[in-house]
Design a protein around this motif. Sequence first.
Motif, PDB file in Angstrom:
ATOM      1  N   ILE A  79      37.051 -27.387 -46.546  1.00 57.68           N
ATOM      2  CA  ILE A  79      36.939 -27.644 -45.102  1.00 57.68           C
ATOM      3  C   ILE A  79      35.694 -26.982 -44.530  1.00 57.68           C
ATOM      4  O   ILE A  79      34.897 -27.619 -43.835  1.00 57.68           O
ATOM      5  CB  ILE A  79      38.219 -27.177 -44.379  1.00 57.68           C
ATOM      6  CG1 ILE A  79      39.398 -28.070 -44.776  1.00 57.68           C
ATOM      7  CG2 ILE A  79      38.018 -27.160 -42.868  1.00 57.68           C
ATOM      8  CD1 ILE A  79      40.765 -27.528 -44.387  1.00 57.68           C
ATOM      9  N   CYS A 122      46.909 -29.141 -50.768  1.00 58.77           N
ATOM     10  CA  CYS A 122      47.346 -30.329 -50.010  1.00 58.77           C
ATOM     11  C   CYS A 122      48.075 -29.940 -48.736  1.00 58.77           C
ATOM     12  O   CYS A 122      47.896 -30.574 -47.689  1.00 58.77           O
ATOM     13  CB  CYS A 122      48.230 -31.203 -50.885  1.00 58.77           C
ATOM     14  SG  CYS A 122      47.350 -32.004 -52.233  1.00 58.77           S
ATOM     15  N   THR A 124      47.547 -27.383 -46.968  1.00 58.79           N
ATOM     16  CA  THR A 124      46.542 -26.922 -46.006  1.00 58.79           C
ATOM     17  C   THR A 124      45.957 -28.097 -45.242  1.00 58.79           C
ATOM     18  O   THR A 124      45.833 -28.066 -44.014  1.00 58.79           O
ATOM     19  CB  THR A 124      45.429 -26.133 -46.721  1.00 58.79           C
ATOM     20  OG1 THR A 124      46.040 -25.067 -47.456  1.00 58.79           O
ATOM     21  CG2 THR A 124      44.426 -25.570 -45.726  1.00 58.79           C
ATOM     22  N   PHE A 125      45.595 -29.139 -45.967  1.00 56.83           N
ATOM     23  CA  PHE A 125      45.060 -30.336 -45.305  1.00 56.83           C
ATOM     24  C   PHE A 125      46.113 -30.976 -44.409  1.00 56.83           C
ATOM     25  O   PHE A 125      45.818 -31.370 -43.278  1.00 56.83           O
ATOM     26  CB  PHE A 125      44.545 -31.340 -46.336  1.00 56.83           C
ATOM     27  CG  PHE A 125      43.300 -30.880 -47.039  1.00 56.83           C
ATOM     28  CD1 PHE A 125      42.085 -30.791 -46.355  1.00 56.83           C
ATOM     29  CD2 PHE A 125      43.328 -30.519 -48.373  1.00 56.83           C
ATOM     30  CE1 PHE A 125      40.930 -30.360 -46.988  1.00 56.83           C
ATOM     31  CE2 PHE A 125      42.177 -30.089 -49.023  1.00 56.83           C
ATOM     32  CZ  PHE A 125      40.981 -30.008 -48.336  1.00 56.83           C
ATOM     33  N   ALA A 126      47.356 -31.063 -44.902  1.00 54.72           N
ATOM     34  CA  ALA A 126      48.419 -31.707 -44.130  1.00 54.72           C
ATOM     35  C   ALA A 126      48.754 -30.935 -42.855  1.00 54.72           C
ATOM     36  O   ALA A 126      49.167 -31.529 -41.858  1.00 54.72           O
ATOM     37  CB  ALA A 126      49.670 -31.859 -44.990  1.00 54.72           C
ATOM     38  N   SER A 127      48.567 -29.609 -42.890  1.00 56.32           N
ATOM     39  CA  SER A 127      48.868 -28.790 -41.706  1.00 56.32           C
ATOM     40  C   SER A 127      47.676 -28.682 -40.769  1.00 56.32           C
ATOM     41  O   SER A 127      47.734 -27.942 -39.790  1.00 56.32           O
ATOM     42  CB  SER A 127      49.285 -27.381 -42.139  1.00 56.32           C
ATOM     43  OG  SER A 127      48.167 -26.653 -42.621  1.00 56.32           O
ATOM     44  N   ASN A 128      46.620 -29.413 -41.081  1.00 58.03           N
ATOM     45  CA  ASN A 128      45.385 -29.335 -40.298  1.00 58.03           C
ATOM     46  C   ASN A 128      44.847 -27.891 -40.296  1.00 58.03           C
ATOM     47  O   ASN A 128      44.328 -27.421 -39.293  1.00 58.03           O
ATOM     48  CB  ASN A 128      45.598 -29.862 -38.883  1.00 58.03           C
ATOM     49  CG  ASN A 128      44.309 -30.304 -38.228  1.00 58.03           C
ATOM     50  OD1 ASN A 128      43.332 -30.644 -38.907  1.00 58.03           O
ATOM     51  ND2 ASN A 128      44.287 -30.294 -36.908  1.00 58.03           N
ATOM     52  N   ALA A 129      45.025 -27.234 -41.436  1.00 55.27           N
ATOM     53  CA  ALA A 129      44.533 -25.866 -41.657  1.00 55.27           C
ATOM     54  C   ALA A 129      45.077 -24.863 -40.646  1.00 55.27           C
ATOM     55  O   ALA A 129      44.413 -23.896 -40.306  1.00 55.27           O
ATOM     56  CB  ALA A 129      43.006 -25.838 -41.708  1.00 55.27           C
ATOM     57  N   ASP A 130      46.311 -25.072 -40.206  1.00 55.07           N
ATOM     58  CA  ASP A 130      46.958 -24.126 -39.292  1.00 55.07           C
ATOM     59  C   ASP A 130      47.585 -23.013 -40.136  1.00 55.07           C
ATOM     60  O   ASP A 130      48.791 -22.994 -40.399  1.00 55.07           O
ATOM     61  CB  ASP A 130      48.010 -24.840 -38.450  1.00 55.07           C
ATOM     62  CG  ASP A 130      48.559 -23.958 -37.338  1.00 55.07           C
ATOM     63  OD1 ASP A 130      48.299 -22.736 -37.339  1.00 55.07           O
ATOM     64  OD2 ASP A 130      49.260 -24.510 -36.470  1.00 55.07           O
TER      65      ASP A 130
END
Length: 169
Positions: A79, A122, A124-130
């Motif tokens: 990211i 994955c 991390t991406f799915a959580s929008n890096a929250d």
Amino acid sequence: MPKISLLMKVFMSILIAIALTTGILSALWGWVAVSLGLLSWAGFLGCTTYFASPTQGLKGLLLSMITNLSGVFWAMMIIKGSALFHTDIIGYVISGIVAFMMCVQAKQFWLSFIPGTFIGSCATFASNADLKILIPSLLLGAIFGYLMKATGVWLYQQVPHKYQDKSSS
């Protein structure tokens, strides 16, 4: 033979015992996640990582957590690295290099469960890096996975030996 004994004789295998405790603790995890404002689906990914880990027990729990967190780290590298450039092709190259590194790190035991690393990435991406919500969700989920299996094994061991179904594990 009392009804409860007949039920244990017919139904109690290690699979059924783990399924029972997994069902109960999954419902509890759903409630805990919502109560704490966590991502229930990410917790289930942490739980899944533990169940899929080739190493069980506390060592497997730690391996699951470390590989999930390494995946979070690598996703953040993708990211942040991709954000430095304004062309998609560089992002793809960074993704390829990072995927390579995610596999190569498996030479170290505590980073050796490659699927755990990819699950963390994955997520991390799915959580929008929250990360403030993702990391505790993954870690608590892994703990719940450990507890699901450990309590299922414990329950099975409580069943008298003569009622343990050894045919379906």
